[in-house]
Design a protein around this motif. Structure first.
Motif, PDB file in Angstrom:
ATOM      1  N   THR A   1      46.724  44.502  41.611  1.00  0.00           N
ATOM      2  CA  THR A   1      47.672  44.429  42.721  1.00  0.00           C
ATOM      3  C   THR A   1      49.095  44.349  42.267  1.00  0.00           C
ATOM      4  O   THR A   1      49.998  44.510  43.053  1.00  0.00           O
ATOM      5  N   ARG A  15      51.176  35.237  43.449  1.00  0.00           N
ATOM      6  CA  ARG A  15      49.734  34.979  43.393  1.00  0.00           C
ATOM      7  C   ARG A  15      49.314  34.035  44.510  1.00  0.00           C
ATOM      8  O   ARG A  15      48.286  34.222  45.155  1.00  0.00           O
ATOM      9  N   SER A  16      50.118  32.984  44.752  1.00  0.00           N
ATOM     10  CA  SER A  16      49.768  32.008  45.776  1.00  0.00           C
ATOM     11  C   SER A  16      49.798  32.615  47.173  1.00  0.00           C
ATOM     12  O   SER A  16      49.228  32.063  48.110  1.00  0.00           O
ATOM     13  N   ALA A  33      53.900  33.484  39.889  1.00  0.00           N
ATOM     14  CA  ALA A  33      52.938  32.486  40.378  1.00  0.00           C
ATOM     15  C   ALA A  33      53.002  32.369  41.899  1.00  0.00           C
ATOM     16  O   ALA A  33      51.976  32.218  42.568  1.00  0.00           O
ATOM     17  N   ILE A  59      48.286  37.663  46.209  1.00  0.00           N
ATOM     18  CA  ILE A  59      48.324  38.769  45.246  1.00  0.00           C
ATOM     19  C   ILE A  59      47.824  38.221  43.919  1.00  0.00           C
ATOM     20  O   ILE A  59      48.585  37.654  43.140  1.00  0.00           O
ATOM     21  N   ALA A  60      46.540  38.373  43.668  1.00  0.00           N
ATOM     22  CA  ALA A  60      45.900  37.645  42.572  1.00  0.00           C
ATOM     23  C   ALA A  60      45.837  38.431  41.267  1.00  0.00           C
ATOM     24  O   ALA A  60      45.933  37.847  40.187  1.00  0.00           O
ATOM     25  N   THR A  61      45.628  39.739  41.346  1.00  0.00           N
ATOM     26  CA  THR A  61      45.440  40.543  40.134  1.00  0.00           C
ATOM     27  C   THR A  61      46.756  41.190  39.721  1.00  0.00           C
ATOM     28  O   THR A  61      47.383  41.888  40.515  1.00  0.00           O
ATOM     29  N   ILE A  62      47.146  40.947  38.501  1.00  0.00           N
ATOM     30  CA  ILE A  62      48.425  41.456  37.996  1.00  0.00           C
ATOM     31  C   ILE A  62      48.162  42.266  36.739  1.00  0.00           C
ATOM     32  O   ILE A  62      47.445  41.815  35.844  1.00  0.00           O
ATOM     33  N   VAL A 100      48.665  38.090  32.373  1.00  0.00           N
ATOM     34  CA  VAL A 100      48.250  39.227  33.195  1.00  0.00           C
ATOM     35  C   VAL A 100      47.550  40.263  32.332  1.00  0.00           C
ATOM     36  O   VAL A 100      47.563  40.194  31.100  1.00  0.00           O
TER      37      VAL A 100
END
Length: 742
Positions: free
Chosen positions: A732, A533-534, A530, A537-540, A560
């Motif tokens: 990502t 992402r913050s 998390a 790096i949004a796409t996992i 994800v």
């Protein structure tokens, strides 16, 4: 041809990268020198040379002639220094004392005292004071000039000469004072940044208590040999890497891992040099000594991190090389246009090229040194710079995302076999495998006290499983691909649907049962993901060799995307595919099975590498303990470091531009220019010093609406990938596993 030798030479007096460049150019010009790396952080040069063409004494003389002091040399090879080290401080003290007095005199000019006092100090005396106070700098400038080099103090020295030519010896004396003050400021700035590295080096053990011929004797570390039995008592430092053979103790491993929480050790436990036995006594057998220990390798890598220079640092060095000629040109134009010798001298004096040279390495040294204390081993500034720009993160699973300690959950016998018979047969087949799943099977068999047969033949089937001959029968233990033709899949499907890894067991190609093995996600992983992402790096995406059901269960728990049934040889191809699209790729793994992918990535991060030579060599950044919170931390540290580097460069550029402009217009007299030129170094030091006190690098995000899931069961049979690179979606973060039976 003679064998190439490596010589390490300690050098005192280097305060910025221009100093290291002077030493490097001087030594590199000698015959027989193959390679030179001069390290500002550890104040030494690492030189590869051909002993048939040059000896150490010639190298020492060259370094001394460049204006620096060799502090590590043998008595036989020690060159004679041109200036006794005991005399140098006397010159310094003399120069500073007179310069301070003269500074007060010059300030007193405003009060009408200057003209009166200077009447009693004739010009020859003033000239002597200037030469005495500035001798160390003038000497260094003169030596550089003889080699055709212009250094940072060259222009200021020309400014001193200009002031003397026009009869302003008090001005020249004050300029000398600030030259010396600036030199000490540069030294203090550099010393402050390298302090963390020196503190780390100071932890290295010096002696060890060794058992020899039934007696305990204390020996220097250099005298300890592999296989020696070492005695460690309560409160003592462990001097070597070794394996405990008797005794129990609580060990503080902060020197290696940065983690202050102690661990308990006993027979069979691996321990590391520089760690501390806080409770209990140990007898251990030495496995590594000195620079070959984990701690020794950490120190070496931290010291050599400076040689992996960031691109932004190379830009700064290039700028410094062109900056001095530009300043000289501005000074010449000032004299030609305005005919003002003092304004010309002020232009030469105010120019501060060292601040440009310090802007990047000071910040990098601060982050690398502070990171080492926290268990973050960063091998160079270029990796910090790349990590700050990273937009793709690839994650290994077993031992990285998960705890890496799978355990047997189910034994499902078929064809009239019993659970005991099936488990004993499987553990015997897995007897020589180093795979974590094989260890889980063997542990379960040992816990039940089952006998294991000795395989007559054994073969690892990478990405699939193992095959062995047990009592004349061929036993295969592996994944679904290996056992596809055999038996009913219903029970295997049910186990996989529960998120478990299923091992198919065949005897002479007949299915005789299933084993189910599980691993758990590290409890801190969901929050760490998390935080990534913050940070943008949004796409996992999860890439795994497990089947679709297991991959889906894992991906669902982490929220994800996923892809399943992938082969191991495609991992490097996945990294290359992202790099070909212009992404900066981070690969995070355990550093052993993942070594090729770690090396291929722009930044390879290995987790929990204490004691692992392969991991330390393969990774660009090593996390000395298995703590996933360090992953977003190190990303944030890299970004913070680059922000400070850029602010250092911007501050220096603006400051020097303003100073040069004011001096050229005659608004900044030489005395004020001398004072002004030393200030950028202090500003850079203060700004970069913030990195020495690294906070938790990424602030904790606000609580999310949904609770963080409890540790979940994840599984895999093999690290497998298909040739899927051409259709990889724009993710990502990829979760990658490595499953190779050995």
């Amino acid at each position: 041809m003679s064998a190439i030798q490596t010589l390490e030479v300690g050098i005192h007096g280097m305060d910025c990268t221009s100093c290291t460049q002077q030493v490097q150019k001087a030594v590199a010009a000698l015959p027989g020198i193959q390679q030179v790396s001069v390290l500002l952080s550890s104040e030494k040069a690492i030189i590869q040379l051909d002993p048939a063409q040059i000896d150490a004494a010639a190298i020492y003389r060259t370094i001394e002639q460049a204006g620096y002091t060799v502090v590590q040399q043998t008595a036989a090879a020690a060159p004679e220094s041109g200036l006794n080290p005991m005399i140098r401080p006397l010159f310094t003290l003399l120069g500073i004392m007179f310069a301070v007095i003269l500074f007060v005199v010059v300030v007193g000019e405003r009060l009408g005292l200057f003209a009166t006092l200077t009447t009693y100090i004739p010009f020859p005396v003033g000239l002597a004071i200037v030469l005495a106070g500035g001798f160390p700098i003038f000497r260094k400038v003169g030596r550089a000039a003889l080699r055709g080099q212009v250094i940072s103090h060259t222009l200021m020295s020309v400014g001193v000469v200009a002031a003397l030519v026009v009869g302003e010896w008090p001005t020249a004396a004050v300029v000398v004072f600030f030259m010396r003050a600036g030199e000490y400021a540069e030294h203090f700035t550099t010393e402050r940044a390298r302090r963390a590295v020196k503190d780390l080096t100071a932890l290295a053990p010096k002696t060890a208590r060794v058992e020899r011929n039934g007696a305990e004797i204390e020996l220097p570390i250099s005298a300890v040999q592999i296989g020696d039995v070492i005695i460690v008592r309560p409160g003592e430092q462990i001097p070597v890497d070794g394996e405990v053979i008797s005794g129990q103790a609580t060990i503080n491993q902060a020197a290696i891992t940065g983690e202050s929480m102690p661990i308990d050790t006993g027979p069979g436990t691996a321990v590391f040099a520089a760690t501390l036995a806080t409770l209990g006594s140990l007898r251990l057998r030495t496995t590594h000594v000195g620079t070959d220990t984990t701690f020794g390798r950490v120190i070496k890598l931290v010291e050599e991190a400076e040689s992996h220079r960031a691109d932004v640092q190379r830009v700064g060095d290039t700028f410094s090389a062109y900056y001095l000629p530009v300043v000289a040109t501005i000074a010449l134009l000032t004299f030609l246009v305005r005919g003002d010798a003092l304004a010309t001298a002020a232009v030469l004096v105010v120019a501060c090229s060292c601040s440009f040279a310090l802007a990047t390495p000071i910040a990098m040294l601060a982050s690398i040194g502070a990171g080492a204390k926290r268990g973050l081993l960063i091998k160079g500034g270029k990796y910090l710079e790349a990590l700050a720009k990273a937009d793709v993160v690839l994650l290994d699973k077993t031992g990285t995302l998960t705890l890496g300690r799978p355990y047997l959950t189910d034994v499902v016998p078929l064809a009239g076999r019993s659970e005991t018979d099936l488990l004993s047969l499987s553990a015997s087949a897995e007897r020589f495998s180093e795979h974590p799943l094989a260890e889980a099977v063997r542990v379960a068999a040992r816990e039940r006290g089952l006998p294991l047969a000795e395989p007559q033949e054994f073969a690892a089937l990478p990405g699939n499983g193992v095959r062995a001959v047990i009592n004349g029968r061929t036993v295969t233990v592996g994944n679904r691909r290996l056992a596809q033709p055999a038996g009913d899949q219903v029970q295997a499907d049910a186990l996989e649907a529960a998120g478990k890894t299923v091992l198919w067991v065949l005897e002479d190609d007949a299915l005789v049962g299933f084993l189910a093995v599980a691993d758990t996600i590290r409890p801190e992983v969901p929050a760490a993901v998390a935080r990534l992402r913050s940070m943008g790096i949004a796409t996992i995406e999860v890439l795994t060799g497990d089947n679709e059901r297991v991959a889906s269960a894992l991906a669902g728990q982490l929220g994800v995307q996923h892809r399943a049934n992938l082969l191991p040889e495609d991992k490097i191809a996945v990294v290359r595919a992202y790099q070909a699209r212009g992404h900066t790729v981070v690969m995070i793994g355990d550093g052993v099975n993942d070594a090729p992918a770690l090396a291929q990535a722009n930044i390879g991060i290995a987790m929990g590498v204490a004691g692992s030579d392969i991991a330390l060599e393969a990774a660009h950044i090593a996390l000395m303990r298995e703590d996933w919170t360090l992953v977003p931390d190190v990303v944030a540290i890299a970004r913070r470091t680059m922000r400070i580097v850029k602010s250092n460069i911007a501050f220096t550029a603006v400051y020097n531009l303003v100073g040069l402009s004011l001096a050229a217009m005659g608004l900044l007299p030489p005395i004020a220019a001398a004072a002004a030129q030393s200030l950028p170094d202090l500003g850079i030091m203060a700004n970069s010093a913030r990195l020495l006190r690294q906070p938790s690098a990424t602030p904790q995000a606000a609580p999310v609406a949904t609770p963080v899931p409890a540790p979940v069961v994840v599984a895999e049979v093999s690290c497998c990938t298909t040739g899927c690179c051409s259709s990889t979606p724009p993710a990502t973060i990829l979760l990658i596993e490595e499953r190779v039976e050995a």
